[in-house]
Write a protein that holds these residues in place. Structure first.
Motif, PDB file in Angstrom:
ATOM      1  N   GLY A 125      16.262  57.067  24.273  1.00 44.82           N
ATOM      2  CA  GLY A 125      15.051  56.631  23.575  1.00 44.82           C
ATOM      3  C   GLY A 125      15.043  56.980  22.094  1.00 44.82           C
ATOM      4  O   GLY A 125      14.090  57.573  21.601  1.00 44.82           O
ATOM      5  N   GLY A 126      16.096  56.640  21.384  1.00 43.93           N
ATOM      6  CA  GLY A 126      16.128  56.865  19.939  1.00 43.93           C
ATOM      7  C   GLY A 126      16.733  58.197  19.541  1.00 43.93           C
ATOM      8  O   GLY A 126      17.091  58.412  18.390  1.00 43.93           O
ATOM      9  N   LEU A 127      16.867  59.104  20.531  1.00 43.10           N
ATOM     10  CA  LEU A 127      17.419  60.413  20.211  1.00 43.10           C
ATOM     11  C   LEU A 127      18.902  60.443  20.575  1.00 43.10           C
ATOM     12  O   LEU A 127      19.261  60.164  21.721  1.00 43.10           O
ATOM     13  CB  LEU A 127      16.671  61.487  20.996  1.00 43.10           C
ATOM     14  CG  LEU A 127      17.091  62.922  20.710  1.00 43.10           C
ATOM     15  CD1 LEU A 127      16.404  63.424  19.451  1.00 43.10           C
ATOM     16  CD2 LEU A 127      16.775  63.801  21.901  1.00 43.10           C
ATOM     17  N   LYS A 128      19.741  60.758  19.598  1.00 44.24           N
ATOM     18  CA  LYS A 128      21.175  60.807  19.881  1.00 44.24           C
ATOM     19  C   LYS A 128      21.529  62.150  20.511  1.00 44.24           C
ATOM     20  O   LYS A 128      21.558  63.176  19.840  1.00 44.24           O
ATOM     21  CB  LYS A 128      21.976  60.599  18.595  1.00 44.24           C
ATOM     22  CG  LYS A 128      22.310  59.143  18.355  1.00 44.24           C
ATOM     23  CD  LYS A 128      23.478  58.973  17.406  1.00 44.24           C
ATOM     24  CE  LYS A 128      23.992  57.535  17.499  1.00 44.24           C
ATOM     25  NZ  LYS A 128      24.977  57.224  16.488  1.00 44.24           N
ATOM     26  N   ALA A 129      21.768  62.152  21.822  1.00 44.16           N
ATOM     27  CA  ALA A 129      22.097  63.405  22.487  1.00 44.16           C
ATOM     28  C   ALA A 129      23.567  63.741  22.251  1.00 44.16           C
ATOM     29  O   ALA A 129      23.934  64.894  22.088  1.00 44.16           O
ATOM     30  CB  ALA A 129      21.814  63.301  23.972  1.00 44.16           C
TER      31      ALA A 129
END
Lengths: 314, 255, 295
Positions: free
Chosen positions: B14-18
């Motif tokens: 959801g938009g967060l680069k893990a």
């Protein structure tokens, strides 16, 4: 011979003796028709609860639509005997195939859901099955499928029930059964151990549904009629109750649950207005004081008292 | 040839680069460490390698074949087994059954044979039982084979989880913080055991670890992950002296 | 043209039916949001509410509004009592045990109701004059308007309570993270109890409204609306209060359309079909966010 096979043969032998005694009592009219009815109901209820236990107790998939599959078995088998005049055994098999196939088709998409969502989806599907049957004039619609011959007797009920028990017992005690159980225990770990969890959920659901169909066939061919109102979600609750009462993941537990609840129901038959009240209070008290069910997930036959017969001790 | 090769793998939640630009190469027989501060994306990387998550971009190859898009069970059947950071045993089952379940994908008898107890059923069941017991012997858990898994002490639960993963007959074993929660003696014993099983089973091992002694002591090469990207890799000595790593992660530890 | 007229007529019927579902669905959703229990007995609380309203009007001769309040208070107290006696002792028991208990309570209320109130349907007193308004080709019943007005008022009050009051904030906190709420000094048991009370009171209001609208109540009247309301709660996203309101109305409209345009025998099937479609394609409901288990 293997110890495990010996144990099976002993149990099977004991069952045949039990059958012979009851059948003799029936023949001599010592057991009257009221208790004959209840003995047959017990056998049918055992098939239902043990097959539901495979889905709910062993595989851990919460199904509340078991009565819907029973309905399919009842109607399909009745079509075979009434409309095609084919033998009863064939009707049972086709009934099982019909409900099993429907279980497969329903299970494939819905078993992706888990927990309460699956429970409520299966409840809804069970009701949909019933409403669809209600609207098929070919099988009698809302007035029910009438004129079904009474083929079910104690002998049929007993041996079909025995077959079901051995089938499911052998299944859960195999690698395939362990695969099902591992899904209940921890689905993510099961998947990480190389188990195709979707496949085994669908297999358990299909087999469970098929045996519900078998029970439905016996049911319809005892009561002369298959009626949509017999297979409501209340009936599914009833079987779930038997399973939970006996203990999720215990076959002997499910047998005990089916026997006890059928007897309670029969014993209270003369006080119909009190019957469901006593039933519900028993249910609530049981859950409050023994939420894991009477047997937990332990089999009665594996308790130490039975081990003594084998002569070996650990 | 690399046994495991991940290139430019990234995972976006959801938009967060893990995880981004995650590259790792492991040759057959190596014992590799993956380290990094909390929240660096180590477990996410494991989940990508084992199919729990699908990468947003990038390629993962195992044994020369792409594993992107495969389900976790398919990847396990292909030869990668794992343990979990927060132990995931089949907690209500016996120790023996926990190990037996891992053999399932090697079982050949079908449903019908199981139900009728004919054909390969008895022979294979005996075989599974014997092999499972052998594994428990290796991990010194044989005397507890009938114990319910959740009743084992913590250290034994960790060992059982490794035994179970090995029973799936992997070529590559992924260990997610195997020493978490262990005391120094237990960690020491675990290190010896990991080295030993690697030789004994000809395994390749990738492990995530916080315990620097364990990683530096047994790993041949180490990858360092920070903010989802590999910032360094090399031998333990190179990593120890890499200023970027010291700055990012090992600062106090190397003092 | 005739099609359009019928469509609008069914929409009118559907919205009033749907606001009933919404009122019941609120209790389901609040209880699920807070203790993750499908409270199968909730539909029967709605029945209890209808009977309480019946006795308040028929035997005590109360007018509509006081009777509604009496019924809500009685059902609220019974809801709290049930939670205290049957669900609280099982707070840490397996989920299925709680669910079975809920089924047991449901049966107890249904058949207890039959024993106490007799299985015969009762005719609800005519406390509100039924006036039929003709607006062009459409027919609106004054009772439909009352149902809608009362439902909207109750939902506004509920929204205020949940958003603005201390107890509402505590409810949201417990539903978000029970353990953390406990650590912050919230008396979780009291909040759960309050949730049952409020949810039951709303169901009771629905019971009274249905009693007035259909004129007839019986001990098994809660089974189907209870299930439908659960479908409505799932449709809107279980645990989400505005979701239950919207889900109820949507379900009511769809049912009205199915009975108007297809056949009333498929009305119940439609509700369950929607349930399954929603579960398969968006299990978190129309208003929900998807969450997945952390590995």
């Amino acid at each position: 011979m293997r110890a495990i096979t010996k144990k099976d043969l002993k149990i099977a032998g004991a069952c045949v003796v039990l059958y012979a005694i009851i059948e003799a009592l029936l023949q001599m009219d010592i057991i009257g028709s009221f208790w004959e009815l209840n003995l047959i109901l017990i056998a049918i209820n055992i098939i239902m609860s043990v097959s539901l236990n495979l889905i709910n107790g062993y595989t851990g998939q919460f199904s509340l639509g078991h009565a819907g599959f029973m309905a399919v078995g009842a109607y399909v088998s009745a079509i075979i005997t009434v409309k095609f005049h084919l033998p009863f055994l064939l009707a049972i098999i086709v009934g099982a195939l019909g409900s099993g196939l429907l279980g497969f088709l329903i299970g494939l998409p819905t078993l992706r859901l888990n927990g309460d969502y699956l429970a409520i989806a299966t409840l809804g599907l069970g009701e949909i099955i019933r409403i669809v049957i209600l609207n098929i004039p070919y099988v009698g619609g809302a007035s029910g499928f009438m004129g079904i011959p009474r083929y079910t007797n104690f002998t049929w009920a007993f041996f079909v029930c025995l077959f079901t028990l051995f089938f499911i017992k052998n299944l859960v005690n195999s690698s395939h059964g362990r695969a099902c159980i591992s899904i209940r225990e921890n689905e993510i770990a099961a998947e990480a151990m190389g188990i195709d969890t979707t496949r085994y959920k669908v297999i358990a659901f299909t087999i469970g549904a098929a045996f519900a169909g078998v029970a439905g066939a016996l049911f319809a061919h005892y009561f002369y009629i298959a009626h949509p109102a017999s297979f409501t979600f209340m009936m599914s609750f009833n079987y779930l109750t038997m399973v939970v009462m006996g203990g999720l993941g215990s076959i002997t537990g499910s047998i005990a649950g089916a026997v006890i609840l059928t007897f309670v129901s029969a014993a209270l038959a003369s006080w119909p207005e009190w019957r469901m009240i006593v039933y519900s209070i028993v249910l609530i008290l049981l859950m409050l004081y023994r939420p894991q069910g009477l047997f937990g997930n332990v089999e009665l036959t594996s308790l130490s008292i039975f081990k003594r017969f084998k002569g070996g001790s650990k | 040839m690399n046994l495991l090769k991940a290139e430019k793998v990234s995972k976006v939640f959801g938009g967060l680069k893990a995880v981004s630009n995650f590259d790792i190469h492991i040759d057959k027989g190596e014992l590799i460490g993956l380290i990094g501060p909390n929240g660096a994306g180590k477990t996410t990387a494991f989940n990508l390698l084992t199919g729990v998550y699908q990468p947003t971009t990038g390629a993962i190859e195992f044994d020369g074949k792409s594993v992107v898009g495969l389900k976790p069970f398919q990847i396990t059947q292909g030869g990668i087994a794992r343990t979990f950071q927060n132990i995931r045993l089949f907690s209500e089952l016996s120790v023996l059954d926990n190990v037996k379940i891992a053999y399932h994908s090697h079982v050949e008898y079908g449903l019908v044979e199981a139900v009728l107890r004919v054909g390969r059923y008895f022979r294979e069941e005996d075989e599974i039982e014997q092999k499972a017991i052998d594994f428990l012997k290796i991990f010194k858990l044989e005397h507890k084979k009938d114990e319910i898994a959740k009743n084992l002490p913590y250290g034994e639960q960790r060992r059982l989880e490794i035994a179970r993963a090995l029973a799936a007959k992997p070529k590559l074993l992924l260990l997610d913080e195997p020493a978490a929660g262990m005391n120094p003696q237990e960690t020491q014993a675990l290190m010896e055991m990991i080295s030993w099983i690697r030789k004994e089973f000809g395994l390749t091992i990738l492990l995530i670890e916080h315990d620097m002694n364990l990683v530096m002591g047994i790993c041949e090469r180490i990858y360092v992950l920070e903010y989802g990207s590999i910032i360094a890799h090399g031998t333990p000595n190179e990593i120890k002296n890499n200023p970027q790593v010291i700055k990012a992660y090992l600062g106090e530890e190397v003092e | 043209m005739e099609f359009l007229e019928q469509l609008i007529q069914q929409l009118i019927n559907g919205i009033s039916l749907g606001s009933i579902y919404a009122l019941i669905a609120l209790g389901y959703t609040m209880v699920y949001g807070i203790i993750k229990l499908i409270n199968f007995a909730h539909g029967d609380i709605y029945m209890i509410g209808a009977y309480a309203g019946f006795f308040a009007t028929a035997n005590l001769g109360l007018p509509f509004v006081p009777a509604l309040i009496v019924s809500m208070v009685v059902a609220g107290l019974i809801g709290m009592l049930i939670e205290r006696m049957a669900y609280r002792p099982l707070r840490h028991a397996p989920k299925i045990a709680v669910l079975i208990t809920a089924i047991g309570i449901s049966l107890l209320l249904e058949y207890g109701g039959m024993l106490l109130f007799t299985p015969q349907p009762r005719t609800f007193p005519n406390v509100l004059e039924s006036v039929t308004y003709h607006m062009g080709p459409f027919v609106v019943n004054s009772q439909q308007i009352i149902i809608l007005v009362v439902s909207v008022i109750l939902m506004v009050i509920l929204t205020y309570v949940v958003q603005k009051t201390i107890i509402g904030k505590a409810m949201r906190a417990v539903s978000f993270d029970t353990d953390a709420a406990q650590l912050m000094g919230i008396d979780v048991d009291r909040i759960i109890s309050a949730t049952f009370g409020i949810g039951s009171a709303l169901a009771a209001a629905a019971g009274v409204l249905v009693g007035i609208y259909y004129n007839s109540i019986d001990p098994l009247m809660g089974i189907m609306p209870g299930l439908k309301a659960f479908v409505a709660a799932v449709l809107g996203g279980i645990g989400i209060i505005p979701g239950a309101m919207a889900g109820g109305v949507i379900l009511g409209v769809i049912e009205a359309l199915v009975s108007g345009f297809i056949s009333s025998t498929f009305r119940d099937a439609a509700a369950f079909a929607i349930l399954i479609i929603i579960l398969l394609f968006k299990p978190s409901g129309l208003f929900g966010k998807n969450v997945r288990e952390k590995v």
